[in-house]
Design a protein around this motif. Structure first.
Motif, mmCIF file in Angstrom:
data_model
loop_
_atom_site.group_PDB
_atom_site.id
_atom_site.type_symbol
_atom_site.label_atom_id
_atom_site.label_comp_id
_atom_site.label_asym_id
_atom_site.label_seq_id
_atom_site.Cartn_x
_atom_site.Cartn_y
_atom_site.Cartn_z
ATOM 1 N N TRP A 81 0.997 4.230 -2.742
ATOM 2 C CA TRP A 81 0.704 5.578 -2.215
ATOM 3 C C TRP A 81 1.801 6.570 -2.628
ATOM 4 O O TRP A 81 1.540 7.658 -3.119
ATOM 5 C CB TRP A 81 0.613 5.440 -0.693
ATOM 6 C CG TRP A 81 0.283 6.670 0.090
ATOM 7 C CD1 TRP A 81 0.133 7.938 -0.360
ATOM 8 C CD2 TRP A 81 0.071 6.736 1.503
ATOM 9 N NE1 TRP A 81 -0.161 8.795 0.651
ATOM 10 C CE2 TRP A 81 -0.206 8.074 1.815
ATOM 11 C CE3 TRP A 81 0.093 5.778 2.533
ATOM 12 C CZ2 TRP A 81 -0.446 8.495 3.135
ATOM 13 C CZ3 TRP A 81 -0.148 6.192 3.817
ATOM 14 C CH2 TRP A 81 -0.423 7.536 4.112
ATOM 15 N N GLN A 82 3.048 6.148 -2.408
ATOM 16 C CA GLN A 82 4.177 7.021 -2.748
ATOM 17 C C GLN A 82 4.171 7.344 -4.249
ATOM 18 O O GLN A 82 4.375 8.483 -4.654
ATOM 19 C CB GLN A 82 5.491 6.334 -2.360
ATOM 20 C CG GLN A 82 6.743 7.163 -2.612
ATOM 21 C CD GLN A 82 6.798 8.406 -1.733
ATOM 22 O OE1 GLN A 82 6.533 8.347 -0.535
ATOM 23 N NE2 GLN A 82 7.127 9.556 -2.319
ATOM 24 N N SER A 101 2.619 12.636 0.868
ATOM 25 C CA SER A 101 3.299 11.388 0.507
ATOM 26 C C SER A 101 3.884 10.737 1.760
ATOM 27 O O SER A 101 4.190 11.415 2.739
ATOM 28 C CB SER A 101 4.418 11.671 -0.492
ATOM 29 O OG SER A 101 5.499 12.273 0.180
ATOM 30 N N SER A 123 1.375 9.846 -4.931
ATOM 31 C CA SER A 123 1.705 11.176 -4.421
ATOM 32 C C SER A 123 2.780 11.852 -5.262
ATOM 33 O O SER A 123 2.696 13.036 -5.586
ATOM 34 C CB SER A 123 2.200 11.068 -2.968
ATOM 35 O OG SER A 123 1.150 10.671 -2.142
ATOM 36 N N LEU A 170 -3.554 14.456 0.570
ATOM 37 C CA LEU A 170 -2.837 13.215 0.845
ATOM 38 C C LEU A 170 -1.324 13.425 0.721
ATOM 39 O O LEU A 170 -0.775 13.338 -0.366
ATOM 40 C CB LEU A 170 -3.307 12.125 -0.128
ATOM 41 C CG LEU A 170 -2.877 10.710 0.216
ATOM 42 C CD1 LEU A 170 -3.541 10.212 1.480
ATOM 43 C CD2 LEU A 170 -3.164 9.765 -0.948
ATOM 44 N N ILE A 194 0.834 -1.203 0.000
ATOM 45 C CA ILE A 194 0.000 0.000 0.000
ATOM 46 C C ILE A 194 0.869 1.253 0.000
ATOM 47 O O ILE A 194 0.634 2.208 -0.744
ATOM 48 C CB ILE A 194 -0.956 -0.002 1.221
ATOM 49 C CG1 ILE A 194 -2.001 -1.112 1.052
ATOM 50 C CG2 ILE A 194 -1.645 1.355 1.388
ATOM 51 C CD1 ILE A 194 -2.856 -1.357 2.268
ATOM 52 N N ILE A 195 1.925 1.244 0.833
ATOM 53 C CA ILE A 195 2.793 2.420 0.938
ATOM 54 C C ILE A 195 3.479 2.720 -0.395
ATOM 55 O O ILE A 195 3.561 3.880 -0.813
ATOM 56 C CB ILE A 195 3.831 2.209 2.075
ATOM 57 C CG1 ILE A 195 3.117 2.312 3.424
ATOM 58 C CG2 ILE A 195 4.940 3.261 1.981
ATOM 59 C CD1 ILE A 195 3.969 1.910 4.610
#
Lengths: 255, 273
Positions: free
Chosen positions: B38-39, B54, B42, B52, B34-35
């Motif tokens: 996400w990164q 990063s 972002s 949101l 997930i991270i």
């Protein structure tokens, strides 16, 4: 010095009906004797034993152990239940000590001695969940014996075990009985167990429970189940037992 | 037979190899995945940083908050509130649970009231607590105590009532004193229930802490989150949320370790491999 059982009447209230379970049961067990009681299921033999233990006090009559009337359960009447009923959070040695402290030198020594007698050396630190049913029942016996009971009461103690373990535990029990010279009363539905163990066998009739016959076995230990003298006693007991069974069928009960 | 065994061997080896991955590594797979996503999202600039931030930015904020000591002082006050509130609620619950569990008399007097109070959400009593005790520490601690009371109470009571009556009979035959009955039979038997109650209670204490701090305070992790929200410091909000999660998980693990140690005699089903 003996166990005197005099139960005039014991009834259970089942819904609206009063059912008489035991009627005029009179037994005397001399010190150091091993009485076995057999009877068909539902004849009230477990109830009889609970009365002797003081676990059931609602009956007419009286039970005396060494001239002292039994009014409540206690260590003088050691009791072995059908299931081992060990405390699952205690190890074998803790279970034997139960409410006593293992830090006490005297208790420690007695527990060690008891573990030796019931042949559980090496399992002192095991939990009940880690040992077999036969071993658990031996722990339960040790737990009762360490308290020096005046009489040891056993309620179908080996009923839930397989034939080999049962035979083994019967020998262990005879060994303990001879070593400690302790009075024992054992209830069972197994005729062979009753004859193999008892100095006397009481055959209980059902509805209401009543002593049909008291047979003195009179054979020396260890007993050979195949010997003619053993078979003779077996025949005698079996005949009496069949009488109680046939009565049940006439009464319209039974299986 | 022999051939079947030989054929089974490679399968067995394969199973062993798969087993060698530690459980905690397995647990990390999903969050890491997930991270990373996400990164990527972002960094590509699809979403604005205020909505949101990063993961990297959150880590930087996290680091800054630790270095400046701000995070630690907020965490300290939060933990203080949670611990005091929990201890207060849980210890009263333990005593009351024992009393009610033991005597039928006190059960009929006390338990109905407890069951009624139990159904009241702690959020509903928060305004009342603020009216009575103001905005300072007392109202927060009492709110946490109120919320953490019930799981321990209910489970202690249940634990005592679920002691096997057959074992009670044994205790009678062995002539246990009242004290030994308590320490060697009832307590050990009820312990697994009580520990479940404590675990639930700690979780709820932590939850009510957030409620208490969000309602109004001048310090604590909850305050930090509210404060950051007002200034649209989304990264700081995330740091607060992460702290809540991490501390909550840590305390839960602590109780579980305690559980394993105290209940090592238990042989329970532990799930299929």
């Amino acid at each position: 010095m003996s166990v005197q059982i005099q139960i005039d009447e014991k009834s259970f209230q089942i819904e609206q009906e009063r059912k008489r379970v035991l009627d005029e049961v009179k037994l005397t067990v001399k010190k150091g004797d091993f009485l076995t009681i057999i009877g068909p299921s539902g004849c009230g033999k477990s109830t009889l034993l609970k009365i002797v233990a003081g676990l059931d006090t609602e009956y007419q009559g009286a039970v005396h152990v060494n001239d002292r009337q039994v009014v409540k359960p206690g260590i003088a009447q050691g009791f072995i239940f059908q299931e081992h009923r060990l405390f699952p959070w205690m190890t074998v040695e803790q279970n034997i000590a139960a409410d006593l402290s293992l830090k006490d030198q005297d208790v420690r020594q007695k527990v060690d001695e008891m573990i030796e007698i019931v042949r559980l050396k090496g399992y002192e630190k095991a939990y009940p969940s880690e040992i077999s049913g036969g071993m658990s029942q031996r722990v339960a016996i040790a737990r009762a014996l360490i308290r020096d009971p005046e009489v040891l009461l056993l309620d179908e103690p080996f009923g839930a075990l397989d034939a080999f373990t049962r035979q083994h535990l019967q020998d262990v029990l005879i060994d303990i009985w001879q070593r400690k010279n302790i009075t024992m009363i054992l209830v069972t539905h197994d005729i062979d167990e009753a004859i193999y163990l008892g100095t006397d066998v009481a055959i209980l009739r059902a509805n209401p429970g009543h002593i049909q016959k008291l047979v003195h076995v009179g054979l020396s230990y260890p007993r050979a189940k195949t010997s003619p003298s053993y078979q003779q006693v077996r025949q005698q007991v079996l005949q009496e037992f069949e009488k109680t069974e046939s009565q049940r069928y006439i009464d319209g009960e039974g299986i | 037979m022999v051939r079947a065994q030989a054929m089974n061997q490679p399968v067995a080896r394969e199973k062993k190899a798969r087993k060698s991955i530690p459980i905690w590594v397995k647990g990390l797979v999903l969050p890491l995945f997930i991270i990373v996503i996400w990164q990527i999202v972002s960094s590509s600039g699809v979403v604005s940083a205020t909505v949101l931030p990063s993961p990297l930015q959150i880590i930087i904020t996290f680091y800054n908050l630790i270095v400046s000591g701000v995070l630690f002082s907020h965490l300290q006050i939060s933990i203080y509130r949670a611990v005091v509130g929990f201890l207060l609620g849980a210890s009263i619950a333990l005593v009351l649970g024992f009393v009610v569990g033991f005597s039928k008399h006190s059960e009929s007097y006390i338990d109905p009231t407890m069951q009624m109070l139990r159904t009241i959400p702690s959020l509903a009593v928060t305004p009342l607590f603020i009216l009575w005790f103001g905005f300072d520490e007392l109202s927060k601690i009492l709110l946490i105590a109120f919320a953490s009371f019930f799981p321990v109470y209910v489970n202690t009571y249940n634990g005592i009532r679920s002691v096997d009556s057959k074992l009670f009979e044994v205790a009678q035959v062995l002539e246990f004193s009242k004290w030994k009955q308590l320490t060697r039979l009832i307590l050990p038997s009820a312990l697994s229930h009580i520990l479940v109650g404590i675990r639930l209670s700690i979780g709820i204490a932590w939850l009510s802490l957030v409620v208490a701090e969000l309602m109004g305070s001048s310090a604590g992790i909850g305050y930090m989150i509210m404060d950051a929200r007002q200034f649209s410091q989304t990264d700081k909000v995330f740091v607060g949320i992460i702290i809540f999660g991490v501390v909550g998980k840590l305390t839960d693990s602590l109780v579980r370790i305690l559980e394993k140690k105290l209940l090592k005699w238990r042989t329970n089903f532990e799930g299929v491999e």
